[in-house]
Motif scaffolding. Structure first.
Motif: not given
Ligand SMILES: N[C@@H](CCC(=O)N[C@@H](CS)C(=O)NCC(=O)O)C(=O)O
Ligand code: FES
Length: 122
Positions: A35, A61, A73
């Motif tokens: 991320s 999520r 993610i």
């Protein structure tokens, strides 16, 4: 949050913001290297984007994985369309495809900064 609520909230978010990054942590305090990498590119390129911290909501999520049919993610969206995760965004940054995508969608960014990333990683 119910599954339906999560899908509705995700859809509203990606429709209301030209660029959205679903990530772990926030754009100023990422909580995972993957991320951090994508947020770092967007921050460095001066892109205006909404960040959604999936760690603060298990429904989002899981919901974002269902929404895109993508298992991990981070996830970047431009104009409501899923673009990719860390590997894809890194490749697209280096190839110039991300610049093109932003240009095609009227997303403002610092071209010199993007060129610097490419020079540093060429
Ligand atoms: N190769 C992936 C790396 C991202 C990744 O592997 N994410 C994992 C660890 S952060 C993930 O989201 N796992 C599912 C989860 O934590 O919900 C990419 O290009 O984005
Ligand atoms: S949180 Fe462990 S790899 Fe992303």
């Amino acid at each position: 949050m119910t599954t339906t609520d999560a899908q509705t909230q995700i859809e509203e978010t990606v429709k209301a913001n030209d660029v959205v990054l679903f990530m772990k942590g926030t754009k100023t305090m990422p909580q995972c290297g993957f991320s951090s990498r994508v947020a770092g590119v967007l921050n460095y390129m001066g892109v205006e984007y909404a960040d959604v911290n999936v760690l603060s909501d298990d429904g989002i999520r899981q919901g974002i994985k269902d929404y895109s049919d993508w298992p991990t993610i981070p996830q970047l969206y431009v104009k409501g369309e899923f673009v990719g995760g860390c590997d894809i965004i890194t490749e697209m940054t280096l190839s110039g495809e991300l610049d093109q995508l932003f240009e095609q969608n009227g997303v403002t960014f610092d071209k010199d900064a993007a060129d610097k990333i490419r020079q540093a990683n060429g």
